[in-house]
Design a protein around this motif. Structure first.
Motif, PDB file in Angstrom:
ATOM      1  N   ARG A  29       0.835  -1.213   0.000  1.00  0.00           N
ATOM      2  CA  ARG A  29       0.000   0.000   0.000  1.00  0.00           C
ATOM      3  C   ARG A  29       0.869   1.263   0.000  1.00  0.00           C
ATOM      4  O   ARG A  29       0.564   2.239  -0.690  1.00  0.00           O
ATOM      5  CB  ARG A  29      -0.965  -0.004   1.185  1.00  0.00           C
ATOM      6  N   ILE A  30       1.963   1.248   0.760  1.00  0.00           N
ATOM      7  CA  ILE A  30       2.884   2.386   0.776  1.00  0.00           C
ATOM      8  C   ILE A  30       3.518   2.562  -0.599  1.00  0.00           C
ATOM      9  O   ILE A  30       3.628   3.685  -1.104  1.00  0.00           O
ATOM     10  CB  ILE A  30       3.960   2.219   1.875  1.00  0.00           C
ATOM     11  N   ALA A  31       3.914   1.466  -1.219  1.00  0.00           N
ATOM     12  CA  ALA A  31       4.505   1.541  -2.561  1.00  0.00           C
ATOM     13  C   ALA A  31       3.516   2.160  -3.547  1.00  0.00           C
ATOM     14  O   ALA A  31       3.872   3.052  -4.324  1.00  0.00           O
ATOM     15  CB  ALA A  31       4.939   0.146  -3.023  1.00  0.00           C
ATOM     16  N   GLN A  32       2.280   1.709  -3.503  1.00  0.00           N
ATOM     17  CA  GLN A  32       1.264   2.250  -4.414  1.00  0.00           C
ATOM     18  C   GLN A  32       1.017   3.738  -4.149  1.00  0.00           C
ATOM     19  O   GLN A  32       0.915   4.535  -5.075  1.00  0.00           O
ATOM     20  CB  GLN A  32      -0.038   1.463  -4.276  1.00  0.00           C
ATOM     21  N   ALA A  33       0.955   4.131  -2.889  1.00  0.00           N
ATOM     22  CA  ALA A  33       0.667   5.522  -2.535  1.00  0.00           C
ATOM     23  C   ALA A  33       1.810   6.470  -2.893  1.00  0.00           C
ATOM     24  O   ALA A  33       1.587   7.658  -3.118  1.00  0.00           O
ATOM     25  CB  ALA A  33       0.363   5.626  -1.043  1.00  0.00           C
ATOM     26  N   THR A  34       3.037   5.941  -2.948  1.00  0.00           N
ATOM     27  CA  THR A  34       4.197   6.788  -3.243  1.00  0.00           C
ATOM     28  C   THR A  34       4.709   6.607  -4.671  1.00  0.00           C
ATOM     29  O   THR A  34       5.740   7.160  -5.023  1.00  0.00           O
ATOM     30  CB  THR A  34       5.346   6.514  -2.250  1.00  0.00           C
ATOM     31  N   GLY A  35       3.980   5.835  -5.470  1.00  0.00           N
ATOM     32  CA  GLY A  35       4.360   5.655  -6.864  1.00  0.00           C
ATOM     33  C   GLY A  35       5.523   4.717  -7.091  1.00  0.00           C
ATOM     34  O   GLY A  35       6.116   4.699  -8.174  1.00  0.00           O
ATOM     35  N   ALA A  36       5.877   3.924  -6.083  1.00  0.00           N
ATOM     36  CA  ALA A  36       6.955   2.946  -6.239  1.00  0.00           C
ATOM     37  C   ALA A  36       6.467   1.802  -7.123  1.00  0.00           C
ATOM     38  O   ALA A  36       5.275   1.483  -7.128  1.00  0.00           O
ATOM     39  CB  ALA A  36       7.389   2.404  -4.885  1.00  0.00           C
TER      40      ALA A  36
ATOM     41  N   ARG B  69       6.877  14.929   2.459  1.00  0.00           N
ATOM     42  CA  ARG B  69       5.598  14.520   1.865  1.00  0.00           C
ATOM     43  C   ARG B  69       5.517  12.999   1.777  1.00  0.00           C
ATOM     44  O   ARG B  69       4.518  12.391   2.170  1.00  0.00           O
ATOM     45  CB  ARG B  69       5.413  15.149   0.484  1.00  0.00           C
ATOM     46  N   GLU B  70       6.580  12.349   1.280  1.00  0.00           N
ATOM     47  CA  GLU B  70       6.570  10.883   1.151  1.00  0.00           C
ATOM     48  C   GLU B  70       6.471  10.210   2.520  1.00  0.00           C
ATOM     49  O   GLU B  70       5.723   9.253   2.692  1.00  0.00           O
ATOM     50  CB  GLU B  70       7.826  10.391   0.418  1.00  0.00           C
ATOM     51  N   LEU B  71       7.193  10.737   3.502  1.00  0.00           N
ATOM     52  CA  LEU B  71       7.126  10.160   4.842  1.00  0.00           C
ATOM     53  C   LEU B  71       5.735  10.355   5.445  1.00  0.00           C
ATOM     54  O   LEU B  71       5.198   9.460   6.094  1.00  0.00           O
ATOM     55  CB  LEU B  71       8.208  10.766   5.748  1.00  0.00           C
ATOM     56  N   THR B  72       5.127  11.489   5.193  1.00  0.00           N
ATOM     57  CA  THR B  72       3.773  11.753   5.692  1.00  0.00           C
ATOM     58  C   THR B  72       2.757  10.818   5.041  1.00  0.00           C
ATOM     59  O   THR B  72       1.883  10.266   5.723  1.00  0.00           O
ATOM     60  CB  THR B  72       3.393  13.226   5.463  1.00  0.00           C
ATOM     61  N   VAL B  73       2.862  10.618   3.734  1.00  0.00           N
ATOM     62  CA  VAL B  73       1.941   9.710   3.021  1.00  0.00           C
ATOM     63  C   VAL B  73       2.060   8.300   3.585  1.00  0.00           C
ATOM     64  O   VAL B  73       1.059   7.633   3.876  1.00  0.00           O
ATOM     65  CB  VAL B  73       2.235   9.729   1.498  1.00  0.00           C
ATOM     66  N   ALA B  74       3.290   7.821   3.766  1.00  0.00           N
ATOM     67  CA  ALA B  74       3.494   6.476   4.322  1.00  0.00           C
ATOM     68  C   ALA B  74       2.992   6.410   5.764  1.00  0.00           C
ATOM     69  O   ALA B  74       2.369   5.421   6.165  1.00  0.00           O
ATOM     70  CB  ALA B  74       4.972   6.106   4.250  1.00  0.00           C
ATOM     71  N   SER B  75       3.240   7.462   6.528  1.00  0.00           N
ATOM     72  CA  SER B  75       2.820   7.496   7.938  1.00  0.00           C
ATOM     73  C   SER B  75       1.307   7.422   8.072  1.00  0.00           C
ATOM     74  O   SER B  75       0.786   6.782   8.985  1.00  0.00           O
ATOM     75  CB  SER B  75       3.329   8.774   8.602  1.00  0.00           C
ATOM     76  N   GLU B  76       0.602   8.069   7.160  1.00  0.00           N
ATOM     77  CA  GLU B  76      -0.857   8.033   7.176  1.00  0.00           C
ATOM     78  C   GLU B  76      -1.351   6.587   7.085  1.00  0.00           C
ATOM     79  O   GLU B  76      -2.272   6.184   7.803  1.00  0.00           O
ATOM     80  CB  GLU B  76      -1.396   8.861   6.013  1.00  0.00           C
ATOM     81  N   LEU B  77      -0.710   5.792   6.258  1.00  0.00           N
ATOM     82  CA  LEU B  77      -1.090   4.390   6.111  1.00  0.00           C
ATOM     83  C   LEU B  77      -0.687   3.559   7.335  1.00  0.00           C
ATOM     84  O   LEU B  77      -1.393   2.642   7.732  1.00  0.00           O
ATOM     85  CB  LEU B  77      -0.469   3.801   4.851  1.00  0.00           C
TER      86      LEU B  77
END
Length: 154
Positions: free
Chosen positions: A35-42, A88-96
């Motif tokens: 899910r983190i990969a998908q949210a961050t475009g990995a 921003r990337e750390l915040t997006v991952a943290s949200e998940l």
């Protein structure tokens, strides 16, 4: 000789299962990394190394997800001042990872970073059952390390 080698190695071999995540926890961690990969475009999460999985976001920021009692996500930067993309990337991952909205996480993370920078020590901020922490070092190769995760209740 053989007996002493076995005596020396056996305790380490017996401890290995204790260090590995349980299959259920590993599956949950793999799903969270996806899910983190998908949210961050990995393209995909990296390979699991014990309880940790690296995710390299499309922006180039590498996030590390570590799953133990509660998952923790962290990111490091060798830059003198991490970019807005880093946060921003750390915040997006943290949200998940912790289930709080990015708008709640981002200012706490920014405050942890600013405090660490100003005071020259690790900053740790607790908020509603989760925490954000940052460490800065103006001289080292690793200039900033920030992490976010739920605080274990057990």
């Amino acid at each position: 000789m053989r007996h002493s080698l076995l005596t020396a190695v056996l305790p380490a071999l017996l401890a290995l299962p204790l260090l590995a995540p349980s299959p259920t926890r590993a599956d949950e961690c793999d799903a969270l990394a996806m899910r983190i990969a998908q949210a961050t475009g990995a393209k995909k999460p990296g390979r699991r190394m014990g309880p940790s999985i690296d995710v390299r976001a499309a922006s180039g920021v590498t996030l590390n997800l570590t799953c133990r009692a509660q998952p923790i996500v962290q990111a490091s930067s060798g830059e003198p001042s991490p970019s807005a993309t880093y946060f921003r990337e750390l915040t997006v991952a943290s949200e998940l990872v912790i289930g709080e909205p990015a708008g709640v996480i981002q200012p706490i993370l920014a405050r942890a970073y600013e405090t660490a920078l100003r005071e020259g020590r690790k900053s740790f901020i607790q908020q509603n059952g989760w925490s954000a922490s940052c460490y800065t070092d103006s001289a080292g190769a690793l200039r900033t390390l920030c992490s976010v995760g739920r605080i274990p209740t057990d």
